[in-house]
Design an enzyme around this catalytic site. Structure first.
Site, PDB file in Angstrom:
ATOM      1  N   TYR A  64      -3.196  -2.208 -10.445  1.00 46.85           N
ATOM      2  CA  TYR A  64      -3.131  -2.013  -8.985  1.00 46.85           C
ATOM      3  C   TYR A  64      -2.256  -3.081  -8.329  1.00 46.85           C
ATOM      4  CZ  TYR A  64      -4.722  -2.197  -4.133  1.00 46.85           C
ATOM      5  OH  TYR A  64      -4.764  -2.252  -2.755  1.00 46.85           O
ATOM      6  N   SER A 114       0.798  -1.235   0.000  1.00 50.24           N
ATOM      7  CA  SER A 114       0.000   0.000   0.000  1.00 50.24           C
ATOM      8  C   SER A 114       0.828   1.282   0.000  1.00 50.24           C
ATOM      9  CB  SER A 114      -0.935   0.036   1.209  1.00 50.24           C
ATOM     10  OG  SER A 114      -2.008  -0.838   1.014  1.00 50.24           O
ATOM     11  N   VAL A 170       1.171  -3.807   3.830  1.00 46.34           N
ATOM     12  CA  VAL A 170       1.115  -5.116   4.492  1.00 46.34           C
ATOM     13  C   VAL A 170       2.379  -5.957   4.268  1.00 46.34           C
ATOM     14  CG1 VAL A 170      -1.390  -5.363   4.713  1.00 46.34           C
ATOM     15  CG2 VAL A 170      -0.249  -6.122   2.611  1.00 46.34           C
ATOM     16  N   LYS A 212       0.576   3.402  -2.968  1.00 43.82           N
ATOM     17  CA  LYS A 212      -0.581   4.289  -3.191  1.00 43.82           C
ATOM     18  C   LYS A 212      -0.192   5.767  -3.082  1.00 43.82           C
ATOM     19  CE  LYS A 212      -3.640   0.693  -1.361  1.00 43.82           C
ATOM     20  NZ  LYS A 212      -4.396   0.207  -0.180  1.00 43.82           N
ATOM     21  N   TYR A 216      -4.787   3.718   8.092  1.00 41.71           N
ATOM     22  CA  TYR A 216      -6.135   3.121   8.152  1.00 41.71           C
ATOM     23  C   TYR A 216      -6.823   3.361   9.496  1.00 41.71           C
ATOM     24  CZ  TYR A 216      -3.944   1.251   4.099  1.00 41.71           C
ATOM     25  OH  TYR A 216      -3.281   1.158   2.918  1.00 41.71           O
TER      26      TYR A 216
HETATM   27  O1  DON Z   1      -4.802  -4.691  -1.914  1.00 42.11           O
HETATM   28  C1  DON Z   1      -4.264  -5.205  -0.942  1.00 42.11           C
HETATM   29  O2  DON Z   1      -4.907  -5.740  -0.063  1.00 42.11           O
HETATM   30  C2  DON Z   1      -2.753  -5.158  -0.865  1.00 42.11           C
HETATM   31  N1  DON Z   1      -2.190  -5.228  -2.171  1.00 42.11           N
HETATM   32  C3  DON Z   1      -2.282  -3.893  -0.201  1.00 42.11           C
HETATM   33  C4  DON Z   1      -2.853  -3.684   1.176  1.00 42.11           C
HETATM   34  C5  DON Z   1      -1.962  -2.943   2.095  1.00 42.11           C
HETATM   35  O3  DON Z   1      -0.763  -2.929   1.966  1.00 42.11           O
HETATM   36  C6  DON Z   1      -2.610  -2.324   3.267  1.00 42.11           C
HETATM   37  N2  DON Z   1      -1.635  -1.729   4.159  1.00 42.11           N
HETATM   38  N3  DON Z   1      -1.394  -1.810   5.292  1.00 42.11           N
END
Ligand code: DON
Length: 303
Positions: A188, A63, A257, A66, A239
């Site tokens: 994405y 993430s 993550v 982003k 978040y």
């Molecule tokens: O879309 C997802 O769930 C993952 N590619 C990215 C989520 C993420 O990194 C949330 N961060 N803490």
């Protein structure tokens, strides 16, 4: 301030925490990354870099990508994106579906998955290839041409991406995607699978600590746009733990993550940390503790 000494101290201080938390196993390609690792880097506005621990081990930025996608959309397309995505903290998990229906297909912010899908959709519309655009920005800002998307991580996320597929179809049903759902999802996922080290992450995000100025001296963003991104990172970047992150660290930050977090000390430096064990909201346990220690010892929080 002896930054190198401080980073070395922080590595020792957080070591016991690196075994806490869980790796993100909902993306199988991330599940095999071992706990017990920790890296930290600081890149100053003048271009000095300090690193300690496992700061040169590449990890999946997930993430954190982003932030770079949003920067490219604001740079190329101005404020138009804010008609399609809000900028309020969601108070919900990053992959939640429920809020999107209540709010008629306008995601709460650009950092939850729904909002990031809209940003990536717009990046696809304004540049030929969204993940390549993000990758090129990272390569240029770091000077590291080997930064790339990890194909195994991308494949495994694509194979288990039912939630993001649902979000994308839902957005499309509200008319809030311009490109075909499958193309947006692929872009994405490839963007999230970009891998880099703490050292490179601190360098790549330095424009957030320099009023939008890139490493080559040109401007990616105006000072106002840079202020806006940092504000959204502060309120939405971690978040449903953004309040706790502000309380403990007191800086704009963005987590992923893969266990990475980048934090910004405006007009001063960026600080990146990586440790794969995640807490309940998907933020690195040792990473948050390290940033807490960093701002407490330097006094460099925005509060
Ligand atoms: O879309 C997802 O769930 C993952 N590619 C990215 C989520 C993420 O990194 C949330 N961060 N803490």
């Amino acid at each position: 301030m002896d930054i190198q000494n401080l980073l070395d101290d922080i590595v020792g201080a957080v070591e016991p925490l690196t075994l806490q938390g869980d790796v993100a196993d909902y993306i199988p390609g991330l599940a095999s990354v071992g706990l017990g690792q920790f890296g930290i880097s600081v890149a100053t506005r003048n271009g000095d870099v300090f690193s300690a621990g496992d700061a040169d081990v590449p990890f999946s930025i997930q993430s954190i990508s982003k932030v770079f996608a949003l920067a490219l959309v604001l740079a190329g397309d101005g404020d138009r994106i804010w008609r399609r995505v809000f900028r309020e903290p969601s108070g919900n998990p990053f992959n939640s579906l429920v809020q999107l229906e209540h709010e008629d297909g306008i995601p709460r912010n650009p950092f939850i998955n729904a909002g990031a899908l809209v940003v990536t959709d717009r990046l696809l519309s304004i540049s030929a290839n969204a993940p390549t655009a993000v990758r090129e920005l990272l390569r240029q800002e770091t000077g590291n041409p080997s930064i790339d998307s990890d194909a195994d991580v991308a494949r495994s996320e694509a194979a288990h991406g039912h939630r993001n597929s649902s979000l994308a179809h839902f957005l499309a049903s509200y008319g809030n995607l311009e490109n075909p759902v499958e193309e947006v999802l692929e872009a994405y996922i490839n963007q999230c699978a970009l891998a880099m080290s703490c050292t490179d992450l601190a360098l790549a995000s330095r424009f957030l600590a320099t009023n939008g100025r890139r490493s080559n001296g040109t401007s990616l963003l105006s000072p106002l746009q840079t202020k806006r991104i940092n504000a959204v990172m502060l309120t939405c970047g971690t978040y449903d733990a953004a309040g706790e992150f502000a309380y403990r660290v007191g800086l704009p930050g963005k987590s992923g993550v893969g266990g990475g977090i980048v934090a910004v000390v405006p007009n001063n430096c960026t600080v990146s940390v990586w440790s794969p064990g995640l807490g309940r909201s998907g933020n690195s346990v040792a990473g948050v503790a390290a940033l807490d220690e960093f701002t407490t010892r330097t006094g460099w929080s925005i509060f």
